[in-house]
Design an enzyme around this catalytic site. Structure first.
Site, PDB file in Angstrom:
ATOM      1  CB  CYS A 133      -0.961  -0.073   1.183  1.00 43.31           C
ATOM      2  SG  CYS A 133      -2.397   0.997   1.059  1.00 43.31           S
ATOM      3  CG  HIS A 134      -0.506   4.987   1.525  1.00 45.38           C
ATOM      4  ND1 HIS A 134      -1.720   4.419   1.802  1.00 45.38           N
ATOM      5  CD2 HIS A 134      -0.758   6.097   0.784  1.00 45.38           C
ATOM      6  CE1 HIS A 134      -2.677   5.145   1.249  1.00 45.38           C
ATOM      7  NE2 HIS A 134      -2.130   6.162   0.621  1.00 45.38           N
ATOM      8  CD  GLU A 164      -3.902   8.515  -1.474  1.00 42.89           C
ATOM      9  OE1 GLU A 164      -4.595   8.331  -0.456  1.00 42.89           O
ATOM     10  OE2 GLU A 164      -2.742   8.096  -1.596  1.00 42.89           O
TER      11      GLU A 164
END
Length: 225
Positions: A133-134, A164
């Site tokens: 993910c991030h 996002e």
């Protein structure tokens, strides 16, 4: 056997706002569970060491497995209360570094040179750099000995721009992971938003979103077995 190093954020909020963020809990625990099932030991590090906040939104997506790890005294102590500082880490002790997500990492992962040096040392020793993910934010600015971005020319994935937008955070994050990854020469891969997806290329193993930590772990386990 060498250990796995899990990287967690110290950020409690989205930049200068009053909106809380932190570690996306399941992105740590689901990866950890898969590795512990293989007998692999885990250490936890964060940019500042010490306290690791939880993203409150992540608590809406817990299940029995995630909660059971959250309730463990060992996880509470070593991951959430007393995570190691980068200066505590000897890279030669680890065969993999894993960058967890949660929006907080967008602020404290990308330009942390100590973590970059640890990751590159593990990688250059034949180990793996992984993220979900991030957490891809921790990979974006790592450069090799030739001053080239490590992700250049490699297939990677992470939280996409469309995800996002769907999360309602496009206007608040300091940059877009998909955009920067592409700018730095990566071959960015993606599937439908919020669908499990992970990709491996030259000892970089990355997952797209919060539904992908187990997929990252399983790809890693396949490669080391």
């Amino acid at each position: 056997m060498k250990k796995a190093l899990v990287v967690l954020t110290n950020e409690t909020r989205y930049g200068e706002t009053a909106e809380a963020t932190g570690l996306w809990l399941g992105e740590a625990t689901e990866f950890i569970e898969e590795l512990e099932n293989e007998g692999i030991e885990i250490d936890y590090v964060s940019p500042k060491g010490g306290f690791v906040p939880l993203d409150p939104r992540s608590m809406k997506y817990v299940d029995e497995s995630i909660l059971s790890y959250y309730e463990r005294p060992d996880f509470q102590k070593r991951a959430l209360s007393n995570s190691l500082k980068p200066s505590d880490i000897n890279p030669s002790d680890y065969f993999v570094i894993y960058y967890t997500g949660g929006h907080g990492v967008m602020w404290d992962f990308p330009n942390n040179h100590e973590l970059q040096e640890i990751a590159l040392s593990i990688y250059n020793d034949g180990g793996y750099i992984t993220s979900v993910c991030h957490g891809i934010a921790g990979l974006l600015n790592i450069k090799d000995e030739n001053d080239e971005y490590l992700i250049k020319g490699k297939k990677i994935t992470g939280f996409t721009t469309s995800e996002e937008v769907l999360a309602g955070k496009k206007s608040i994050v300091p940059f877009l992971n998909e955009e920067v990854a592409t700018e730095h020469g990566a071959n960015f891969q993606k599937k439908r938003a919020y669908k499990e997806f992970a990709v491996s290329d030259q000892r970089l193993i990355t997952g797209q979103n919060p539904f992908s930590p187990r997929a990252v772990a399983k790809l890693l386990i396949e490669e080391i077995n």
